[in-house]
Every structure is written in structure tokens, then in C-alpha cells.
Design a protein around this motif. Structure first.
Motif, short mmCIF file in Angstrom:
data_model
loop_
_atom_site.label_atom_id
_atom_site.label_comp_id
_atom_site.label_asym_id
_atom_site.label_seq_id
_atom_site.Cartn_x
_atom_site.Cartn_y
_atom_site.Cartn_z
N TYR A 18 0.83 -1.20 0.00
CA TYR A 18 0.00 0.00 0.00
C TYR A 18 0.87 1.26 0.00
O TYR A 18 0.65 2.17 -0.81
N LEU A 19 1.83 1.33 0.90
CA LEU A 19 2.68 2.52 0.98
C LEU A 19 3.47 2.73 -0.31
O LEU A 19 3.67 3.87 -0.75
N LYS A 20 3.90 1.65 -0.93
CA LYS A 20 4.67 1.74 -2.16
C LYS A 20 3.84 2.25 -3.34
O LYS A 20 4.33 2.99 -4.19
N HIS A 21 2.55 1.86 -3.40
CA HIS A 21 1.74 2.12 -4.59
C HIS A 21 0.54 3.03 -4.39
O HIS A 21 -0.21 3.27 -5.35
N LYS A 22 0.32 3.56 -3.20
CA LYS A 22 -0.89 4.36 -2.99
C LYS A 22 -0.94 5.58 -3.90
O LYS A 22 -2.03 5.97 -4.35
N ASN A 23 0.19 6.18 -4.21
CA ASN A 23 0.19 7.36 -5.09
C ASN A 23 -0.03 7.00 -6.56
O ASN A 23 -0.24 7.87 -7.39
N GLU A 24 0.02 5.69 -6.86
CA GLU A 24 -0.25 5.22 -8.21
C GLU A 24 -1.71 4.78 -8.36
O GLU A 24 -2.13 4.37 -9.44
N GLY A 25 -2.46 4.84 -7.27
CA GLY A 25 -3.87 4.49 -7.34
C GLY A 25 -4.24 3.16 -6.73
O GLY A 25 -5.29 2.61 -7.03
N LEU A 26 -3.40 2.63 -5.82
CA LEU A 26 -3.75 1.37 -5.15
C LEU A 26 -4.47 1.67 -3.83
O LEU A 26 -4.05 2.54 -3.06
N GLU A 27 -5.54 0.95 -3.61
CA GLU A 27 -6.23 0.97 -2.33
C GLU A 27 -6.23 -0.45 -1.78
O GLU A 27 -6.43 -1.41 -2.52
N VAL A 28 -5.98 -0.58 -0.50
CA VAL A 28 -6.07 -1.86 0.18
C VAL A 28 -7.23 -1.77 1.16
O VAL A 28 -7.32 -0.82 1.94
N VAL A 29 -8.13 -2.74 1.07
CA VAL A 29 -9.27 -2.83 1.99
C VAL A 29 -9.22 -4.22 2.60
O VAL A 29 -9.34 -5.22 1.88
N ALA A 30 -9.00 -4.30 3.90
CA ALA A 30 -8.91 -5.58 4.60
C ALA A 30 -10.14 -5.74 5.49
O ALA A 30 -10.38 -4.92 6.37
N ILE A 31 -10.91 -6.79 5.23
CA ILE A 31 -12.18 -7.01 5.93
C ILE A 31 -12.04 -8.14 6.93
O ILE A 31 -11.75 -9.28 6.57
N SER A 32 -12.25 -7.82 8.20
CA SER A 32 -12.23 -8.82 9.26
C SER A 32 -13.57 -9.56 9.30
O SER A 32 -14.63 -8.93 9.23
N VAL A 33 -13.49 -10.87 9.45
CA VAL A 33 -14.69 -11.67 9.63
C VAL A 33 -14.82 -12.14 11.08
O VAL A 33 -15.60 -13.04 11.37
N ASP A 34 -14.05 -11.52 11.97
CA ASP A 34 -14.13 -11.87 13.39
C ASP A 34 -15.54 -11.64 13.91
O ASP A 34 -16.26 -10.76 13.44
N GLU A 35 -15.92 -12.43 14.91
CA GLU A 35 -17.24 -12.29 15.51
C GLU A 35 -17.41 -10.94 16.20
O GLU A 35 -18.50 -10.38 16.18
N THR A 36 -16.36 -10.45 16.83
CA THR A 36 -16.49 -9.18 17.55
C THR A 36 -15.48 -8.17 17.03
O THR A 36 -14.39 -8.52 16.59
N ALA A 37 -15.88 -6.93 17.11
CA ALA A 37 -14.99 -5.83 16.73
C ALA A 37 -13.79 -5.79 17.67
O ALA A 37 -12.69 -5.41 17.25
N ASP A 38 -13.97 -6.20 18.93
CA ASP A 38 -12.85 -6.21 19.88
C ASP A 38 -11.75 -7.18 19.44
O ASP A 38 -10.57 -6.85 19.53
#
Length: 164
Positions: free
Chosen positions: A73-93
Motif C-alpha cells: 500500500y505505501l509503495k503504490h498508494k500514489n499510483e492508485g492502489l487501495e487496500v481494503v482488509a475485511i475482518s470476519v471476526d465475531e467481535t470488533a474487539d
């Protein structure tokens, strides 16, 4: 959700690492940022290359993938990369406790109901999807190992070079 987590344990802890080519539009499922609860819209990211990752705090290979996602992400964010990481954990904690031990500058979401994993027919943990600038699924990578970095980087670089 415990059933979904158990399914991931059964299916997801395999060492299968494969980059498969896909076609078709990415699904825009409702997800919320872990930190502030604001909606993250994959459709709103059209025009960017998106590395969409599904993870859980209990998943060892998921922990291994976070430094890769941060570096990429840090290497390519200025080139138009977005990283979205989705947790499937039961709780936000559970998700938050895991994230507190990570260096993260990319978007982190939480989907305890499993809506987005179902939409993407998630089979293993972690799984990442590459979405092109037009909003189309281009590849899926199941599992993560440090030896996967080169192949993933080549795929990301190729998508970043494509014109919208």
C-alpha cells in the motif's frame, strides 16, 4: 457467525496458494470501517486498483499478510492502489486487538455478519481479490505465504499500469 468461523477453520488453514484469473464486476457489499463505523464502498473506489483482503484475528497466515499489505500500500498508494482488509471476526474487539499489534495505514473493515464473504463465496483464510480500475475482479489469491509476494506484486504492478 461461529459457524462461519468454524467453516473457515476447516477450509482455510490449508496451504493452498493460488492466483486465479477472474472476470466480471466486483461485488459491492456493505462494509463498515472498524475504527469509526463509516461505510466503505467498493463501488466508490472505481478508478483505483483495489486489493481486497479477507482476514481474521485467529488466522496465522492472515497475520503474515499484514506486513505485505502495508508495504505494498505505501509503495503504490500514489499510483492508485487501495487496500481494503475485511475482518470476519465475531467481535470488533477481536479485530481491534489484532490490529493494535499491526502497523496499518490502509482501510480496515469489520463484517461480523459475513455478508461480504458470502457475496465473494469466500473459501479460505486469508483470501485476497484484485479489482481493476474499472471495478472488475481480475484475480483471487487464496492463503498467504511470504513466497507469494513476488507473484502478487507482479499482478498488482500489471493492473496499476493499465489505463482506466
Amino acid at each position: 457467525m461461529r459457524t462461519l468461523a468454524a467453516l473457515f477453520l476447516l477450509l482455510g488453514l490449508s496451504n493452498a496458494h493460488a492466483l486465479e484469473t477472474l472476470q466480471g464486476p466486483a461485488k459491492n457489499c456493505p462494509i463498515k470501517a472498524l475504527k469509526d463505523g463509516k461505510e466503505i464502498s467498493l463501488a466508490a473506489l472505481k478508478g483505483k486498483v483495489v486489493y481486497l483482503d479477507f482476514w481474521a484475528s485467529w488466522c496465522g497466515p492472515c497475520a503474515l499478510s499484514f506486513p505485505f499489505m502495508e508495504e505494498t500500500y505505501l509503495k503504490h498508494k500514489n499510483e492508485g492502489l487501495e487496500v481494503v482488509a475485511i475482518s470476519v471476526d465475531e467481535t470488533a474487539d477481536d479485530a481491534s486487538n489484532f490490529i493494535n499489534g499491526q502497523k496499518v495505514n490502509f482501510a480496515i473493515a469489520h463484517d461480523p455478519e459475513g455478508t461480504c464473504p458470502k457475496a465473494y463465496e469466500l473459501q479460505t483464510m486469508p483470501t485476497s481479490y484484485l479489482i481493476d480500475r474499472k471495478g472488475n475482479l481480475r484475480s483471487v489469491h487464496r492463503g498467504f505465504n511470504n513466497s507469494d509476494r513476488e507473484e502478487l506484486n507482479k499482478s498488482i504492478d500489471a493492473l496499476l499500469k493499465e489505463k482506466p
